[in-house]
Design a protein around this motif. Structure first.
Motif, PDB file in Angstrom:
ATOM      1  N   GLN A 239      -3.033  -5.388   2.593  1.00  0.00           N
ATOM      2  CA  GLN A 239      -3.935  -4.262   2.834  1.00  0.00           C
ATOM      3  C   GLN A 239      -3.255  -2.944   2.489  1.00  0.00           C
ATOM      4  OE1 GLN A 239      -6.389  -4.026   6.395  1.00  0.00           O
ATOM      5  NE2 GLN A 239      -5.808  -6.105   6.913  1.00  0.00           N
ATOM      6  N   GLN A 240      -1.974  -2.828   2.863  1.00  0.00           N
ATOM      7  CA  GLN A 240      -1.287  -1.568   2.605  1.00  0.00           C
ATOM      8  C   GLN A 240      -1.075  -1.367   1.114  1.00  0.00           C
ATOM      9  OE1 GLN A 240      -1.319   1.158   3.731  1.00  0.00           O
ATOM     10  NE2 GLN A 240       0.286   1.441   5.255  1.00  0.00           N
ATOM     11  N   ARG A 241      -0.873  -2.464   0.383  1.00  0.00           N
ATOM     12  CA  ARG A 241      -0.709  -2.318  -1.065  1.00  0.00           C
ATOM     13  C   ARG A 241      -2.032  -1.921  -1.713  1.00  0.00           C
ATOM     14  NH1 ARG A 241       1.736  -7.488  -3.317  1.00  0.00           N
ATOM     15  NH2 ARG A 241       1.268  -8.474  -1.314  1.00  0.00           N
ATOM     16  N   VAL A 242      -3.166  -2.457  -1.179  1.00  0.00           N
ATOM     17  CA  VAL A 242      -4.485  -2.014  -1.672  1.00  0.00           C
ATOM     18  C   VAL A 242      -4.651  -0.521  -1.384  1.00  0.00           C
ATOM     19  CG1 VAL A 242      -6.985  -2.222  -1.407  1.00  0.00           C
ATOM     20  CG2 VAL A 242      -5.557  -4.284  -1.408  1.00  0.00           C
ATOM     21  N   ALA A 243      -4.204  -0.103  -0.183  1.00  0.00           N
ATOM     22  CA  ALA A 243      -4.337   1.312   0.191  1.00  0.00           C
ATOM     23  C   ALA A 243      -3.529   2.196  -0.764  1.00  0.00           C
ATOM     24  CB  ALA A 243      -3.876   1.520   1.632  1.00  0.00           C
TER      25      ALA A 243
END
Lengths: 309, 271
Positions: free
Chosen positions: B173-177
């Motif tokens: 999720q953080q990499r998508v963010a």
């Protein structure tokens, strides 16, 4: 129960758990085997008793309703599709849709004001909600229907200046319009609070993330808030629509013939009030069943697009 | 080196001698009610620099970061990003608030990554990344889609494009963010404790993406508790204590030879 458990343990001398559950046998690297101890669910014998009791009560009720001829199911059948009843049903539908439609539109504006960063606007909206939720619906409806008693003529013009158009209030605000206005104001106060609750349920991080990518307040409302509020506000919204379906019956005091006042008028003539109330009950239940089906479908649709799994 | 003199706030840009610094804090103060969270922050971040902000919880690090893109409004002082004042216009010795549209336009050029990811739960990974370019920059959908796919590939999530945030691990999720922030082609990236909400085994994948970004020349302001990351990737480390930058130097100096007793105390506790 406890006696049995102790007995079973007593039956099994040396029932140390270690002998019941063999310690892991499979050496690392080989496929381990489970111990094979099936789980026996608890029995619920009292449930069977409750089923029997409920069946008995239902049977007694059904028997009483069907064998007591004073229920007059023949009269119910006779008037179920009566023209006057169906006409009233139509008016009930129009009143409900009108009140919910206008109430939702007005309520969105009030909710926006209530959540405004301007304290003045927010407080005005709070007073609006207090007032229109607080005054009985029946009073609000009658007020609008008898508006002509206060203002016989409505005119359009410049505030405190000249006026150029004049209308007879009784012609402009027909009783059914007055009813919709009265119901809508009341409904808008509830809708505003439902929408505010929806916005409050959205984590603030969502709005921050949207601001951080450069969205304007308008884009945030439409792209981020609206779709995320929807699943939150649908249950209270339909709760309110359901209630409004039946609240419309107050228009009987404004001489508008909705479903309820139609059956009351027929009942007053043939003195079969109870069977006629059953006719109205039937149609109210049909309406709310339809609403519920619509709600379930809509919630499923929204849930699929939100994938809350 | 402790900055003791404040850079004066000027109404006109300084006469151009090369491009302006990417970020300049000029005596920034922030209060929440009676609590003074920032007490005169001065900081200059040059283009392509990576600055890590460290300090105890409640010291004001996050607030400082959030002032850079206007999520928080400074109580006093100003911040310039790429020569442009954030959130305000100076006139007659006062800061005049910008319109929401103007402020939003400024934020579009500054990427931000949050501790709690804040992905839009009702959109897939790909749609999260496309949202800014389509809605804010007005990019045609097919172009935005291509850009989003490239960015998801860059953060190693090409195969997760169609998944919803709930179906992704915290690190994913953080990499998508991060991809979502990069999709707006920012000139500056802000990271607010990007790995603090992650399980320990997932921290590495996010730091890896951030390190690649730093190597690619992105200007980055990172609030973090990852001392190893700061030591390895940062050009400068700022130690914040009670709303002030009490130490600002290269990682080698801050970690190897801290001058301020508060820094020594803090480092002794976290290392």
């Amino acid at each position: 129960m406890t006696a049995r458990i102790t007995a079973e343990i007593a039956d099994d001398p040396g029932a140390a758990v270690s002998t019941l559950v063999p310690t892991p046998t499979a050496p690392l690297g080989t496929e381990p085997t489970p111990p094979g101890l099936p789980l026996v669910r608890r029995k619920h014998p009292w449930r069977l008793v409750s089923y029997a009791l409920l069946a008995l009560i239902l049977a007694m009720l059904a028997n009483s309703v069907l064998t007591n001829e004073r229920w007059r199911w023949d009269v119910v059948g006779e008037y179920l599709f009566d023209d006057k009843v169906l006409g009233g049903l139509w008016i009930t539908i129009v009143l409900t849709l009108g009140a919910v439609g206008v109430g939702l539109a007005l309520g969105s504006v009030i909710a926006g004001l209530r959540m405004s960063s301007s304290r003045v606007l927010s407080i005005i909206a709070a007073w609006y909600i207090w007032f229109f939720r607080g005054v009985p619906v029946i009073v609000q409806v009658i007020f609008w229907v008898y508006l002509a008693q206060l203002y016989p003529v409505i005119s359009i013009g410049i505030p405190f200046g000249p006026e150029f158009a004049f209308y007879d209030t009784n012609l402009l605000v027909a009783p059914i319009i007055g009813c919709i206005i009265g119901l809508s104001f009341n409904e808008s106060a509830y809708m505003a609070e439902i929408l505010r609750g929806g916005v409050a349920a959205i984590p603030p991080g969502q709005i921050e993330a949207a601001r951080a990518v450069g969205m304007t307040p308008r884009q945030i409302r439409r792209r981020i808030l609206a779709p995320q509020i929807l699943p939150v506000v649908l249950p209270p919204f339909f709760n309110n629509v359901n209630a409004m379906t039946k609240t419309t019956a107050v228009v009987i005091l404004a001489s508008v013939t909705d479903l309820f006042s139609a059956v009351m008028q027929i009942g007053a003539r043939n003195l079969q009030q109870t069977p006629l109330l059953l006719v109205a009950t039937f149609w109210y239940l049909v309406l709310t069943a339809g609403l519920t089906l619509f709600q379930v479908g809509l919630e499923r649709l929204v849930a699929r697009s939100a994938t809350r799994s | 080196m402790v900055q003791s003199t404040h850079t004066p706030v000027r109404e006109q840009d300084a006469p151009a001698s090369g491009p302006p610094a990417m970020v300049t804090f000029r005596n920034v103060w922030k209060s929440f009610g009676a609590i003074k969270v920032l007490r005169g922050i001065d900081l200059t971040i040059e283009r392509g620099q990576v600055v890590c902000v460290i300090g105890a919880s409640g010291s004001g690090k996050s607030t400082m970061l959030r002032c850079v893109n206007g999520l928080e409004e400074a109580t006093d002082g100003v911040i310039e990003v790429d020569g442009e004042l954030i959130g305000v216009r100076l006139r007659g010795g006062r800061r005049h608030e910008l319109s929401p549209r103007e402020a939003a336009a400024q934020r579009g050029h500054i990427g931000m990554v949050f501790q709690q990811f804040n992905l839009f739960p009702n959109r897939t990974a790909l749609e999260n990344v496309m949202e800014g370019p389509v809605v804010v920059a007005g990019l045609p959908r097919d172009q935005a889609r291509r850009r989003a796919e490239e960015l998801l590939t860059r953060v190693g999530l090409a195969d997760r494009a169609g998944m919803y945030p709930r179906q992704l691990s915290g690190g994913q999720q953080q990499r998508v963010a991060i991809a979502r922030a990069l999709a707006m082609e920012p000139k500056l990236m802000l990271f607010d404790e990007p790995t603090s909400a992650l399980d320990p085994e997932l921290v590495g994948e996010v730091l890896g993406v951030m390190k690649e970004l730093a190597e690619a020349g992105m200007t980055m302001l990172v609030v973090t508790h990852e001392m190893a990351f700061a030591r390895e990737v940062a050009d400068r480390v700022a130690f914040v204590d009670a709303g002030r930058i009490v130490e600002y130097a290269t990682p080698a100096e801050v970690f190897g030879n801290p001058t301020h007793p508060r820094t020594r105390e803090f480092l002794a506790r976290v290392q």
